[in-house]
Design a protein around this motif. Structure first.
Motif, PDB file in Angstrom:
ATOM      1  N   TYR A 300       0.823  -1.214   0.000  1.00  0.00           N
ATOM      2  CA  TYR A 300       0.000   0.000   0.000  1.00  0.00           C
ATOM      3  C   TYR A 300       0.855   1.260   0.000  1.00  0.00           C
ATOM      4  CZ  TYR A 300      -3.484   3.430   1.377  1.00  0.00           C
ATOM      5  OH  TYR A 300      -4.288   4.535   1.427  1.00  0.00           O
ATOM      6  N   ILE A 301       1.880   1.288   0.842  1.00  0.00           N
ATOM      7  CA  ILE A 301       2.631   2.536   1.013  1.00  0.00           C
ATOM      8  C   ILE A 301       3.933   2.559   0.230  1.00  0.00           C
ATOM      9  CG2 ILE A 301       1.673   2.886   3.311  1.00  0.00           C
ATOM     10  CD1 ILE A 301       4.255   1.948   4.518  1.00  0.00           C
ATOM     11  N   GLY A 302       4.284   1.456  -0.416  1.00  0.00           N
ATOM     12  CA  GLY A 302       5.543   1.437  -1.132  1.00  0.00           C
ATOM     13  C   GLY A 302       5.416   0.812  -2.493  1.00  0.00           C
ATOM     14  N   ASP A 303       6.555   0.585  -3.125  1.00  0.00           N
ATOM     15  CA  ASP A 303       6.576  -0.030  -4.434  1.00  0.00           C
ATOM     16  C   ASP A 303       6.509  -1.540  -4.280  1.00  0.00           C
ATOM     17  OD1 ASP A 303       8.809   0.134  -7.313  1.00  0.00           O
ATOM     18  OD2 ASP A 303       6.669  -0.318  -7.120  1.00  0.00           O
ATOM     19  N   HIS A 304       5.887  -2.189  -5.244  1.00  0.00           N
ATOM     20  CA  HIS A 304       5.776  -3.636  -5.190  1.00  0.00           C
ATOM     21  C   HIS A 304       5.955  -4.166  -6.605  1.00  0.00           C
ATOM     22  CE1 HIS A 304       4.880  -7.412  -3.325  1.00  0.00           C
ATOM     23  NE2 HIS A 304       3.883  -7.664  -4.150  1.00  0.00           N
ATOM     24  N   THR A 306       5.600  -6.915  -8.158  1.00  0.00           N
ATOM     25  CA  THR A 306       4.673  -7.831  -8.805  1.00  0.00           C
ATOM     26  C   THR A 306       3.361  -7.162  -9.186  1.00  0.00           C
ATOM     27  OG1 THR A 306       3.740  -8.545  -6.686  1.00  0.00           O
ATOM     28  CG2 THR A 306       5.644  -9.764  -7.520  1.00  0.00           C
ATOM     29  N   SER A 307       3.140  -5.931  -8.836  1.00  0.00           N
ATOM     30  CA  SER A 307       1.901  -5.235  -9.161  1.00  0.00           C
ATOM     31  C   SER A 307       2.097  -4.391 -10.410  1.00  0.00           C
ATOM     32  CB  SER A 307       1.460  -4.344  -8.004  1.00  0.00           C
ATOM     33  OG  SER A 307       0.337  -3.576  -8.381  1.00  0.00           O
ATOM     34  N   VAL A 308       1.114  -4.431 -11.309  1.00  0.00           N
ATOM     35  CA  VAL A 308       1.196  -3.614 -12.515  1.00  0.00           C
ATOM     36  C   VAL A 308       0.723  -2.195 -12.244  1.00  0.00           C
ATOM     37  CG1 VAL A 308       0.889  -5.607 -14.014  1.00  0.00           C
ATOM     38  CG2 VAL A 308      -1.111  -4.299 -13.286  1.00  0.00           C
ATOM     39  N   PHE A 309       0.142  -1.962 -11.078  1.00  0.00           N
ATOM     40  CA  PHE A 309      -0.410  -0.661 -10.746  1.00  0.00           C
ATOM     41  C   PHE A 309       0.585   0.180  -9.959  1.00  0.00           C
ATOM     42  CE2 PHE A 309      -4.219  -3.276 -11.245  1.00  0.00           C
ATOM     43  CZ  PHE A 309      -4.985  -2.483 -12.081  1.00  0.00           C
ATOM     44  N   ARG A 310       0.343   1.473  -9.987  1.00  0.00           N
ATOM     45  CA  ARG A 310       1.078   2.369  -9.091  1.00  0.00           C
ATOM     46  C   ARG A 310       0.703   2.025  -7.657  1.00  0.00           C
ATOM     47  NH1 ARG A 310       0.334   8.891  -8.722  1.00  0.00           N
ATOM     48  NH2 ARG A 310      -1.746   8.252  -8.095  1.00  0.00           N
ATOM     49  N   PRO A 311       1.654   2.112  -6.686  1.00  0.00           N
ATOM     50  CA  PRO A 311       1.306   1.829  -5.288  1.00  0.00           C
ATOM     51  C   PRO A 311       0.071   2.594  -4.855  1.00  0.00           C
ATOM     52  CG  PRO A 311       3.667   2.105  -5.494  1.00  0.00           C
ATOM     53  CD  PRO A 311       3.074   2.440  -6.842  1.00  0.00           C
ATOM     54  N   THR A 312      -0.827   1.910  -4.156  1.00  0.00           N
ATOM     55  CA  THR A 312      -2.128   2.477  -3.826  1.00  0.00           C
ATOM     56  C   THR A 312      -2.005   3.753  -3.013  1.00  0.00           C
ATOM     57  OG1 THR A 312      -2.947   0.215  -3.768  1.00  0.00           O
ATOM     58  CG2 THR A 312      -4.382   1.911  -2.876  1.00  0.00           C
ATOM     59  N   GLY A 313      -1.040   3.798  -2.109  1.00  0.00           N
ATOM     60  CA  GLY A 313      -0.928   4.957  -1.228  1.00  0.00           C
ATOM     61  C   GLY A 313      -0.115   6.097  -1.796  1.00  0.00           C
ATOM     62  N   ALA A 314       0.286   5.999  -3.085  1.00  0.00           N
ATOM     63  CA  ALA A 314       1.170   7.023  -3.647  1.00  0.00           C
ATOM     64  C   ALA A 314       0.515   8.395  -3.699  1.00  0.00           C
ATOM     65  CB  ALA A 314       1.622   6.606  -5.052  1.00  0.00           C
ATOM     66  N   LEU A 592      -4.241   7.907 -13.223  1.00  0.00           N
ATOM     67  CA  LEU A 592      -4.820   6.647 -12.758  1.00  0.00           C
ATOM     68  C   LEU A 592      -5.667   5.980 -13.833  1.00  0.00           C
ATOM     69  CD1 LEU A 592      -5.836   7.853  -9.194  1.00  0.00           C
ATOM     70  CD2 LEU A 592      -4.059   6.182  -9.715  1.00  0.00           C
ATOM     71  N   GLY A 593      -6.459   6.768 -14.551  1.00  0.00           N
ATOM     72  CA  GLY A 593      -7.376   6.188 -15.522  1.00  0.00           C
ATOM     73  C   GLY A 593      -6.730   5.755 -16.812  1.00  0.00           C
ATOM     74  N   ARG A 594      -5.570   6.305 -17.153  1.00  0.00           N
ATOM     75  CA  ARG A 594      -4.863   5.937 -18.379  1.00  0.00           C
ATOM     76  C   ARG A 594      -3.582   5.167 -18.080  1.00  0.00           C
ATOM     77  NH1 ARG A 594      -7.226   5.291 -23.174  1.00  0.00           N
ATOM     78  NH2 ARG A 594      -8.919   6.818 -23.355  1.00  0.00           N
ATOM     79  N   TRP A 595      -3.591   4.441 -16.992  1.00  0.00           N
ATOM     80  CA  TRP A 595      -2.395   3.713 -16.575  1.00  0.00           C
ATOM     81  C   TRP A 595      -2.028   2.669 -17.625  1.00  0.00           C
ATOM     82  CZ3 TRP A 595       1.029   5.020 -13.140  1.00  0.00           C
ATOM     83  CH2 TRP A 595       1.952   4.079 -12.685  1.00  0.00           C
ATOM     84  N   ASP A 596      -0.757   2.644 -18.028  1.00  0.00           N
ATOM     85  CA  ASP A 596      -0.248   1.668 -18.993  1.00  0.00           C
ATOM     86  C   ASP A 596       0.277   0.472 -18.218  1.00  0.00           C
ATOM     87  OD1 ASP A 596       1.509   0.195 -20.740  1.00  0.00           O
ATOM     88  OD2 ASP A 596       1.500   1.921 -22.093  1.00  0.00           O
ATOM     89  N   PHE A 597      -0.394  -0.668 -18.360  1.00  0.00           N
ATOM     90  CA  PHE A 597      -0.057  -1.831 -17.545  1.00  0.00           C
ATOM     91  C   PHE A 597       1.283  -2.454 -17.922  1.00  0.00           C
ATOM     92  CE2 PHE A 597      -4.761  -1.708 -17.655  1.00  0.00           C
ATOM     93  CZ  PHE A 597      -4.970  -1.457 -16.313  1.00  0.00           C
ATOM     94  N   ARG A 600       3.872   0.461 -16.898  1.00  0.00           N
ATOM     95  CA  ARG A 600       3.674   0.872 -15.506  1.00  0.00           C
ATOM     96  C   ARG A 600       3.855   2.376 -15.323  1.00  0.00           C
ATOM     97  NH1 ARG A 600       6.175  -4.122 -11.866  1.00  0.00           N
ATOM     98  NH2 ARG A 600       5.315  -5.786 -13.155  1.00  0.00           N
ATOM     99  N   ASN A 601       3.223   3.098 -16.215  1.00  0.00           N
ATOM    100  CA  ASN A 601       3.181   4.545 -16.099  1.00  0.00           C
ATOM    101  C   ASN A 601       1.973   5.034 -16.894  1.00  0.00           C
ATOM    102  OD1 ASN A 601       3.913   4.459 -18.808  1.00  0.00           O
ATOM    103  ND2 ASN A 601       6.055   4.969 -18.412  1.00  0.00           N
ATOM    104  N   SER A 602       1.842   6.330 -17.028  1.00  0.00           N
ATOM    105  CA  SER A 602       0.739   6.891 -17.800  1.00  0.00           C
ATOM    106  C   SER A 602       1.309   7.811 -18.869  1.00  0.00           C
ATOM    107  CB  SER A 602      -0.208   7.667 -16.890  1.00  0.00           C
ATOM    108  OG  SER A 602       0.475   8.739 -16.275  1.00  0.00           O
ATOM    109  N   PRO A 603       0.548   8.060 -19.950  1.00  0.00           N
ATOM    110  CA  PRO A 603       1.047   8.944 -21.004  1.00  0.00           C
ATOM    111  C   PRO A 603       1.265  10.354 -20.474  1.00  0.00           C
ATOM    112  CG  PRO A 603      -0.892   7.704 -21.738  1.00  0.00           C
ATOM    113  CD  PRO A 603      -0.776   7.505 -20.261  1.00  0.00           C
ATOM    114  N   PRO A 604       2.230  11.066 -21.022  1.00  0.00           N
ATOM    115  CA  PRO A 604       2.418  12.472 -20.635  1.00  0.00           C
ATOM    116  C   PRO A 604       1.149  13.263 -20.918  1.00  0.00           C
ATOM    117  CG  PRO A 604       4.273  11.676 -21.941  1.00  0.00           C
ATOM    118  CD  PRO A 604       3.213  10.626 -22.028  1.00  0.00           C
TER     119      PRO A 604
END
Length: 749
Positions: A300-304, A306-314, A592-597, A600-604
């Protein structure tokens, strides 16, 4: 002899009275320090009150969870299962309501005061109570210090000096003051209270000379542990660590003197375990679950990896990592008192020897501050103990008493003044949501059916549940990364059909439905890249288009196709309303809505809100943005942000129901979207300018088959009724895929 004894008793009585007076002064000072900001609230009702400035706001949003339960308790309607949270599955609340809610409801009933007023005034009272355990812990540790140059006869008085100094400085810790001041209605104040009290009780138990006395402190420790678990109902791991580790030290100390003495304590622990198992469930006693919870906290509070998402608590401010400079400033007021306190704390730990182990849990939890800011509150007792030991050392320094007293007063006052200056900076804290949003939530209750679902940022979840009393998908308790993606994705698409069908799908199936879609359309429940791309493509085609696609590419029978379509297009299972608001404009909705799985980032992207918009008579507008003062020249198609000039490709101006579009320099890609009457605009790159959020909020351009306006009050909010397609009814959308505009006409120059 009798006269001598009488004199000693009088001195002892005087000392006890002086200590009691000092502790009372600490309590009063701590209360005043926390409640003085109420004057700012009363002087600025337009920012701190809503409902025509009659109902106060909370500074944060998590407190509305407890306030909502307090209302249920007052009404006698509390039920463990809440079907309106975490739609569609509902939320299983504890069978025992949270202690904070119970206390709030009890006070509101006893004093016939509104829940909101209890909620904003209760934290300062609870925060000031830290003086008691901080004094007890500081005095007990001071009495345990063994230093050759401290005379045995003066140890008791020195320990009381240390206790009083510990209480004063613990109450002065700036971050804790901010988290226990007027309006900060959460569990923080008593979290620190128990965190300081439990080590004291464990120390008193472990160092007691008689078993009966030790058992008395053990019983008090067990009771406080139960109260702590009831109070901090969302976090069992820190509670058990803060309580359990000091008691393990105490039991080790008892065993070192006599192993046979452990028997009644072991029996007590078994009894406590049975109580916890019956109350919280047997899983509370499973050590494996705590490893899983620690892993969950880390994800939740850090990088992980194995997750394709940005850390939830970022994106959560209180979960941000804390640099050392901020830690020193917010826990002690600045480097000078921080260094003094840390020197004192280190000296105390060395002087305590093995007794320093009683503080290990408190130190470890405070060190979590460097991973998540919210844990800085637990540094307050340590700041107090460090300064308390400085006072202890000065009081026992060689020299005349008046010299020591003067030096002690100078050090304590100067260090306290630095900390106090930092605490005053928090007096101006304002609620995280403007009063207009709460007015909107009350209106949602009036203008939507009882079974409605409000699609909004998860941060609005708790206040929406309380004031709108409608269904929500996420809140401060439940906001996993897939849900954050799901909530924001429809805002980032330009296709209203896709957005509406996506919203209907998630309302019907929730995050488990996304996993199921990944398994159905991708290579497994966690194949987000392929699964989401195919799901979105089918939802954009609509029912008939998706049917044709499935028949041609998936090789499914008619029955299998119908089943899959029923899953993909459930329609509006509950009336659903999209809640757009001014706060959303500054959030990471596009990221968040345009996250590239895969990347692991989003478009500029650029999406810069322009506030306090004014001018326009000559085609020139001025505004304020987080990037600096802004000037927009619609005659030349230019914009200046700070000192940087840029060309615009296009602009839109919304005046009531009339939208005007202006085209300027092709190929530059950036645009402005202005609502002069609302004094609001946005500077956007091409990818954010074409989104549903921009269309609905800044242009009021909508497809009436999928989105219809319900409540519009710009610049504060707009609410839209959402209609998703259902495979069980005829598809209303023509096959050309070009939706019509709303019920008004756009004009172009």
């Amino acid at each position: 002899m009798a006269s001598s004894t009488l004199g000693e008793n009088r001195i002892l009585d005087f000392r006890h009275a002086a200590v009691a007076l000092g502790l009372l002064m600490a309590l009063v000072a701590g209360l005043f320090l926390r409640i003085d900001s109420l004057a700012i609230w009363l002087e600025n009702p337009q920012r701190y009150f809503f409902a025509q400035q009659t109902r106060p706001l909370l500074l944060g949003v998590d407190g509305y969870y407890y306030l909502d339960i307090a209302r249920d308790l007052l009404d006698g309607t509390y039920q463990p299962f809440d079907p309106n949270r975490q739609i569609p599955r509902g939320f299983e609340r504890a069978a025992t309501p949270p202690l904070l809610s119970v206390v709030t409801a009890g006070l509101a009933r006893a004093f016939t005061v509104s829940l909101e007023w209890i909620a904003i005034l209760l934290p300062p009272v609870l925060g000031a109570l830290l003086a008691v355990p901080a004094f007890l812990l500081g005095r007990a540790l001071g009495a345990s210090v063994r230093l050759d140059w401290v005379a045995g006869g003066s140890r008791a008085g020195s320990a009381e000096i240390m206790g009083l100094a510990s209480a004063f400085f613990a109450l002065l810790s700036p971050f804790l003051v901010s988290r226990s001041g007027v309006g900060w209605y959460e569990t923080d104040p008593l979290n620190v209270f128990f965190a300081a009290l439990l080590p004291f009780l464990a120390l008193a138990c472990g160092e007691a000379a008689r078993t009966r006395r030790a058992l008395g402190f053990f019983a008090a420790w067990a009771l406080c542990l139960l109260l702590f678990l009831w109070w901090w109902d969302q976090s069992e791991v820190p509670v058990l660590a803060l309580a359990g580790l000091p008691m393990l030290v105490a039991l080790g100390r008892i065993a070192s003197r006599s192993a046979r003495s452990l028997l009644p304590f072991v029996i007590g622990l078994v009894g406590l375990a049975l109580v916890l198992g019956l109350w919280k469930g047997a899983e509370l006693l499973d050590p494996v679950q705590y490893l899983r919870k620690l892993g969950s906290i880390y994800r939740y509070i850090g990088d992980h990896e194995t997750s394709v998402f940005r850390p939830t608590g970022a994106a959560v401010s209180e979960q941000m990592s804390v640099p050392l400079a901020r830690f020193a400033r917010d826990t002690a007021g600045g480097w000078l008192p921080f260094n003094a306190a840390m020197t004192g704390l280190l000296g105390l730990l060395i002087a305590l020897r093995y007794r320093a182990l009683y503080l290990v849990a408190l130190v470890l939890v405070a060190l979590l501050s460097f991973s998540a800011a919210r844990f800085m509150i637990f540094a307050a007792p340590l700041f107090g103990l460090g300064m308390g030991f400085v006072a202890f050392v000065i009081w026992n320094a060689p020299g005349l008493w008046w010299w020591r007293t003067g030096l002690l007063g100078f050090v304590l006052v100067s260090m306290g003044a630095v900390a106090l200056a930092r605490t005053e900076a928090y007096d101006g804290l304002v609620p995280r949501r403007a009063p207009e949003l709460f007015d909107a939530m009350v209106k949602l209750r009036e203008h939507t059916p009882p079974d409605a679902v409000i699609w909004a940022s998860w941060g609005h979840g708790h206040p929406l549940a309380h004031y709108a009393d409608r269904g929500t998908l996420g809140d401060g308790i439940y906001h996993p990364a897939p849900l954050q993606y799901a909530l924001n994705f429809p805002l980032t698409t330009a296709d209203p059909r896709l957005a509406a069908n996506w919203i209907a799908f998630v309302v019907a199936h929730g995050v488990p439905g996304l996993h199921e879609a990944n398994a159905m359309l991708g290579n497994g429940p966690d194949d987000w890249g392929l699964g989401m791309a195919r799901l979105q493509r089918l939802l954009a085609l609509g029912v008939e288009g998706a049917r044709q696609q499935l028949l041609e590419s998936a090789g499914l029978s008619d029955e299998q196709t119908a089943q899959r379509l029923a899953f993909l297009f459930p329609g509006s299972t509950r009336p659903t309303y999209l809640f757009l608001n001014d706060l959303l404009l500054s959030e990471a909705w596009y990221v968040l809505g345009r996250w590239d799985f895969s990347q692991r980032n989003s478009p500029p992207a650029v999406f810069l809100p322009l506030r306090q918009l004014q001018g326009g008579d000559d085609g020139v507008f001025e505004a304020v943005s987080r990037a600096g003062p802004t000037m927009i020249d619609l005659q030349r198609g230019q914009i200046r942000i700070g000192r940087q000039d840029s060309y615009l490709q296009q602009a839109t101006l919304l005046d009531q129901a009339r939208l005007q579009r202006l085209t300027f320099h092709e190929g530059h890609g950036f645009s402005v979207h202005l609502i002069p009457a609302a004094k609001l605009g946005v500077y956007a790159s091409a990818n954010t300018a074409s989104t549903l959020l921009t269309q609905l909020f800044f242009e009021r351009e909508y497809d009436s088959r999928f989105f219809t306006p319900t409540l519009i009050k710009l610049p504060d909010y707009s609410v839209w009724k959402v209609e998703g397609e259902s495979s069980r009814t005829n598809c209303p959308v023509p096959g050309d895929g070009h939706p019509p505009h709303g019920d008004w006409r756009s004009t172009r120059p």
